[in-house]
Structure formats: structure tokens, C-alpha cells
Design a protein around this motif. Structure first.
Motif, PDB file in Angstrom:
ATOM      1  N   LYS A   1       1.925   3.061  -4.398  1.00 24.88           N
ATOM      2  CA  LYS A   1       0.753   3.093  -5.260  1.00 24.88           C
ATOM      3  C   LYS A   1       1.147   3.496  -6.675  1.00 24.88           C
TER       4      LYS A   1
ATOM      5  N   ASP B   1       0.817  -1.214   0.000  1.00 29.83           N
ATOM      6  CA  ASP B   1       0.000   0.000   0.000  1.00 29.83           C
ATOM      7  C   ASP B   1       0.851   1.266   0.000  1.00 29.83           C
TER       8      ASP B   1
ATOM      9  N   GLY C   1       1.151   5.175 -10.038  1.00 30.01           N
ATOM     10  CA  GLY C   1       0.716   6.509 -10.414  1.00 30.01           C
ATOM     11  C   GLY C   1       1.019   7.560  -9.369  1.00 30.01           C
ATOM     12  N   GLU C   2       1.452   7.120  -8.187  1.00 29.56           N
ATOM     13  CA  GLU C   2       1.807   8.061  -7.123  1.00 29.56           C
ATOM     14  C   GLU C   2       3.279   7.917  -6.738  1.00 29.56           C
ATOM     15  N   GLN C   3       3.594   6.888  -5.960  1.00 27.71           N
ATOM     16  CA  GLN C   3       4.996   6.680  -5.590  1.00 27.71           C
ATOM     17  C   GLN C   3       5.792   6.003  -6.705  1.00 27.71           C
TER      18      GLN C   3
ATOM     19  N   ALA D   1       5.132   6.989 -11.948  1.00 28.02           N
ATOM     20  CA  ALA D   1       4.581   8.341 -11.839  1.00 28.02           C
ATOM     21  C   ALA D   1       5.235   9.346 -12.778  1.00 28.02           C
TER      22      ALA D   1
ATOM     23  N   TYR E   1       6.163  -0.970 -15.386  1.00 26.85           N
ATOM     24  CA  TYR E   1       6.750   0.093 -14.581  1.00 26.85           C
ATOM     25  C   TYR E   1       7.977  -0.348 -13.778  1.00 26.85           C
TER      26      TYR E   1
ATOM     27  N   SER F   1      10.446   4.292  -8.680  1.00 24.61           N
ATOM     28  CA  SER F   1      10.454   5.554  -7.951  1.00 24.61           C
ATOM     29  C   SER F   1      11.214   6.614  -8.747  1.00 24.61           C
ATOM     30  N   GLU F   2      11.091   7.847  -8.305  1.00 23.95           N
ATOM     31  CA  GLU F   2      11.685   8.950  -9.065  1.00 23.95           C
ATOM     32  C   GLU F   2      13.191   8.781  -9.230  1.00 23.95           C
TER      33      GLU F   2
ATOM     34  N   ASP G   1      10.209  -0.570  -3.617  1.00 19.31           N
ATOM     35  CA  ASP G   1       9.488  -0.395  -4.875  1.00 19.31           C
ATOM     36  C   ASP G   1       9.623  -1.605  -5.787  1.00 19.31           C
TER      37      ASP G   1
END
Length: 567
Positions: free
Chosen positions: A184, A181, A186-188, A191, A231, A236-237, A396
Motif C-alpha cells: 500500500k 494489496d 504510504g505504508e509499505q 513511505a 515512488y 520499500s525501506e 514492490d
């Protein structure tokens, strides 16, 4: 009736073919039974190992300290690294287990007359049984676990029981693992900003927003495997390959595959090629106006890209400026340990499993991958989570790994029979739209990545494309495995790689010859790839718009789109 019977058998056997295992054990057992010389060798080996263990125990008792070990564990075996295993009686227990493990390896290999496949299956089966009864798995024989129980007053067992019940509830309810959880889609993770510019019945094409004032005129198309969500290349970024590529001044497009259902049971490899990379190339050409496109494929997506590129070359289509294959096989004669699960009997069981629902579920594939590394992925995890009561923190990559996909019946059956078992692509028998394709037609510059500890696409197998085309190939062998070796962002600690280029029409070196001449470098292979892409690209220009309404490719949903969210 046959499909139903074999599907029931597959449910009982966890998706493995008991017939293959029985044939392998019978082949091994019968040949060993008729090999008195080998029996004498094994008896002598067993006696010598027993004497080595007795000598070790005697020296430990007389000296009052731990003598040099009678046997060392394999480099990848970290079960006995804790100093507690050096103290009596646990040193004797671990040494006895390792000596027994050595003996069983000798007993299941080099038996005259046994087929190579049956030998591998037999050795693998015995190794699984030994891993199951390893002393690390039991309270009475594991000093590290005993200390943990004493230090926590037994609460670790209570915590482990809670973890077990929670995992059981999640498994039965079809819920994701604990900790997911926090990651997510599209968020973490997944993205990177962009828009879906094409959606068909098998894939969405995502175009990512530029992050530089100018971009290279050749866009980059990435084709991931449909055995996994795309993905992994946009985590992550800090470790997103997509974000890194856009920061290097490339326009990036990503295929996001539809998660098949029973309605997609008849989708085959031709469908995946036509609706995947070929449809994506048409869209990219229309959206950007680019005449040349860099294409990259990961894992099974790389195999599909090679097939599509060969078909384009056969038909005179010259849009591909270069090809990049990341941990992707095109020649399957030596597929590594995954080949243990692939023979005629095993494929028959897999087809029966798929027949009832029209697809192969991710859990049915995941079990096979876990058994290849049962020490790390099964037994050590059971020990740590359920006995020591310590749940590994989610990250991730683990969250991505838990987000499984399905594979349709027709496609997966064709892949197993024609590519994995028949090796049709490498041997010139593979057909696209009814006509054969040849990897020798690939003349674009090629960048290839293999990973050192890959259990899915062993680097020596990946390397074999050198023997199938005379194109220029820059081959990179990077540290890590099939997933972590690819997600190897600049700045990641302890990363290294070897790199060498075979010029166009140059001699094809064997893997060992290649390793002897390859340059060793520290750091991430991403930087080498970025430099190579720049070498094969034109001068930067203004970035294209997201989508092209006039060309029939309007920007749709924001990235990551809809298909990646399908369960």
C-alpha cells in the motif's frame, strides 16, 4: 470523422498501426520477390538447416544419447534450459523451432532496398508470431508442463483456470492485480517521511525529513517521469533511493505528478516544464535559501530536466549546481526497439486514441512495452500462471509497475512528433516559451546512468549526450534494465557497473570506445553517485525546515501526498 475512424481501428488493433505493419510487410515482400539471388541464398540456408536437424536426429538415434545441439538459443532465451528439453522427442522439437527462428531472422533482414524501419517492423512482427507458436506454449510439446500436470494430477490446470478467471475479473473491473494489496502506497511503499510543500495543477513537491544532524547546503531535486508514479525511487525501506540519499546527508525534494484526466488534454511540454521542475526550483530556493541545487531526472523526467536546464542556461539562470540523468534520452535518432512503434502512421493512430478521451491510458502504453519482451512478459507468464498454475509472488517493483498513469493529448503528441520522431532537441530546433534551446548550453557537471538491458532508453542512445555538450560527464553503465537497473540499492546481489569520466571540453568517445576505457566495479552505482554529489557539494550545515510559511510554501499533507493516490 477521421479521428473517430482511426480510434475505432486502434481499438481493434490494440493501439498498433495496421498500416505501418502492412507497409512494412509489403516493402519486405516486394523487394524479396525481386531478389532472386537472395531467394537462392535463403533456399540454400533452409536446406542446410534441414540437413543439420536431420544429422542431429540421426546421431541421437544411433548413439542413444543427446549429441551436441545443432543450434544454441540466444543468451536471453531461457525457454529450453530445463533438462527435460534434452530428451527425445522434445530435443528435436526445440531444435527445429530454434533453427526455424534463425531462418526467419535471415529471411526478414538484409533484403536490398527495404527501409531500415520497415525491416525492423517486419522482423519484429515475425518474431511475435514465432513466439506465439513456440513449443513451450502447448501441452503436447512442452515436457516441463507435462511433468507438472502429472505431478499435480491435473490440479495445476484447475489452479491456472482460477488464476485466469480472477485476472479477467480484475481486468474487466479495473481492479489491481492479485497481491498488490500487500504493498500500500504510504505504508509499505512510498513511505519515506516528509511533507508536500507545493501543489499546483500538474504536480506536488514533496520535501523529505532529514535523517542526519547536518546536510549538504545544496538540496537535491528529483524529477521522475509522468509515465509512471514517482515512488519507484521510494519503494520499500531497504531499496528507497530517497531514504538512501537522506541518509547520505542530502535534503531531498521529489516531484509527484498529477495523473491527468480529460480536462488536462491541452497541457503541453511547456506546461510540464513551467509547472514541474521550474516551479520546484523556485520553491526549493525560497524554502531552503540555497543558491545552488542538484537536479536529477529519471526517464522522461530526465528529458524534461535537460530541456528545463537548457532554458535556464539560455536565460542566464545559474541555480543548477549539477545535473543527473538516469536512463534518460536527449537524442532520439537511435531509440532502440521502442522506435518500432513510432513513425508517422503509428503516431496518427496514437493521436486518434488520445483524441476521444484527451489522454493516453497506461494500458495502451503497457502493451507495447510487453511486446518488446514477449517471451518474458507475455508467453512465459501465461505458461507459468495459467497452465502450470503458479502465480508469481508480488513484490514492490511489480506493485509499482501495476500502478499506471495517463499522459495528456497535447504533451504526448508534442513529445512524439518533436522529440522522438523529429529529434528537435538534439538538432537545435526545440523551443521553450517560443525561443530555441540548445543542449550545448549545459555546462554543469553531469552524472549519467544507462542500463545494460534497457528496452526503453538504450544506453547507447543515452550516451549520446556526450556529443551534444562539452560539460564534464561521468557516465555509468549498470547491470539490469530500465527499472531494476535504477533500483539498485547497496547490498543488492549480483549488481555491477562500468564507470568513466569525460572531463570538461574533453573528447567525446563513442559508446564502444567508452566501454573500452571504463572501469568495471562490483556493487551499486548509488555509492558512486553519492560520492560524486559530495564532490560537488559544500560543507554540511544545519538542515532547513520543512516548508517555509513566510515564503508562501507551508508544509501541507504528509508524504506521499494526494496526487500519487489518483487513479
Amino acid at each position: 470523422m477521421d479521428h473517430a475512424a482511426r480510434a475505432a481501428l486502434a481499438q481493434f488493433s490494440g493501439g498498433l498501426s495496421p498500416i505501418t505493419i502492412a507497409q512494412s510487410l509489403a516493402d519486405w515482400g516486394l523487394h524479396l520477390a525481386t531478389s532472386p539471388g537472395r531467394q537462392m541464398q535463403l533456399a540454400g540456408k533452409g536446406l542446410r538447416k534441414g540437413l543439420r536437424l536431420a544429422e542431429y536426429v540421426a546421431r541421437a538415434g544411433l548413439a542413444g544419447e543427446t549429441p551436441p545441439p545443432a543450434v544454441e538459443p540466444l543468451p536471453q532465451d531461457h525457454r529450453f534450459t530445463d533438462p527435460a528439453w534434452q530428451k527425445a522427442p522434445f530435443d528435436t522439437i526445440s531444435q527445429a523451432f530454434l533453427l526455424q527462428q534463425q531462418w526467419w531472422h535471415a529471411a526478414t533482414t538484409c533484403i536490398g532496398g527495404v527501409s531500415a524501419h520497415h525491416e525492423a517492423v517486419t522482423s519484429f512482427t515475425v518474431r511475435q508470431l514465432l513466439d506465439m507458436v513456440a513449443p513451450t506454449n502447448f501441452i503436447a510439446t512442452n515436457p516441463v508442463l507435462q511433468k507438472r500436470i502429472m505431478d499435480t494430477g491435473g490440479h495445476c490446470l484447475i489452479d491456472g483456470a482460477r488464476h485466469f478467471l480472477d485476472d479477467l475479473r480484475r481486468t474487466l473491473g479495473g481492479d489491481p492485480p492479485a497481491g498488490v494489496d500487500g504493498f500500500k502506497v504510504g505504508e509499505q511503499i512510498a513511505a519515506a517521511p516528509g511533507r508536500v510543500v507545493l501543489r499546483n495543477e500538474l504536480m506536488e513537491l514533496i520535501q523529505y525529513e532529514p535523517t542526519t544532524d547536518k546536510v549538504r547546503p545544496e538540496p537535491v531535486l528529483i524529477v521522475p517521469a509522468w509515465i509512471m508514479k514517482y515512488y519507484i525511487l521510494d519503494l520499500s525501506e531497504h531499496n528507497s533511493l530517497v531514504r538512501w540519499l537522506t541518509a547520505q546527508g542530502f535534503t531531498v525534494f521529489m516531484v509527484s505528478w498529477h495523473n491527468p484526466t480529460s480536462n488536462d488534454r491541452n497541457k503541453d511540454m511547456d506546461d510540464y516544464g513551467r509547472l514541474g521542475p521550474l516551479a520546484a526550483l523556485d520553491a526549493i530556493t525560497a524554502i531552503t535559501g540555497a543558491q545552488r541545487i542538484h537536479a536529477a531526472g529519471y526517464c522522461l523526467g530526465g528529458t524534461l530536466l535537460a530541456i528545463a536546464a537548457a532554458a535556464l542556461a539560455r536565460d542566464g539562470d545559474k541555480r543548477l549546481a549539477s545535473l543527473t540523468f538516469m536512463a534518460a534520452q536527449t537524442e532520439f535518432s537511435e531509440p532502440g526497439e521502442l522506435g518500432l512503434f513510432i513513425d508517422e502512421a503509428q503516431i496518427d493512430v496514437i493521436e486518434a486514441m488520445m483524441w476521444t478521451r484527451g489522454y493516453l491510458a497506461s494500458g495502451q502504453m503497457g502493451g507495447a512495452f510487453q511486446m518488446l519482451r514477449s517471451n518474458d512478459l507475455i508467453w512465459s507468464r501465461i505458461l507459468t500462471t495459467y497452465l502450470m498454475g503458479e502465480r508469481e509472488a508480488m513484490n514492490d517493483l511489480m506493485a509499482w509497475n501495476a500502478d499506471g498513469t495517463r499522459m495528456p493529448y497535447a504533451m504526448h503528441s508534442e513529445y512524439l512528433w518533436k522529440l522522438f520522431l523529429g529529434n528537435d532537441l538534439a538538432e537545435g530546433r526545440y523551443r521553450v516559451d517560443g525561443r530555441p534551446v540548445s543542449l550545448s548550453a549545459l555546462r554543469q557537471p553531469i552524472f549519467m546512468v544507462g542500463t545494460e538491458t534497457d528496452h526503453v532508453a538504450p544506453w547507447r542512445s543515452v550516451h549520446k549526450l556526450h556529443m551534444l555538450t562539452s560539460a564534464e560527464i561521468r557516465f555509468v553503465l549498470t547491470s539490469g534494465g530500465h527499472n531494476a537497473g535504477i533500483v539498485s540499492e547497496p547490498g543488492h546481489p549480483h549488481r555491477h557497473y562500468h564507470i568513466a569520466t569525460r572531463p570538461e571540453d574533453g573528447a567525446a568517445l563513442s559508446p564502444d570506445e567508452w566501454m573500452a576505457v571504463a572501469e568495471a566495479r562490483q556493487g551499486s552505482w548509488w555509492t558512486a553517485w553519492g560520492e560524486w554529489l559530495a564532490e560537488h557539494s559544500g560543507e554540511p550545515v544545519a538542515p532547513p525546515s520543512l516548508g517555509n510559511v513566510e515564503a508562501g510554501y507551508p508544509p501541507r499533507d504528509a508524504a506521499p501526498g494526494h496526487y500519487v493516490l489518483e487513479r
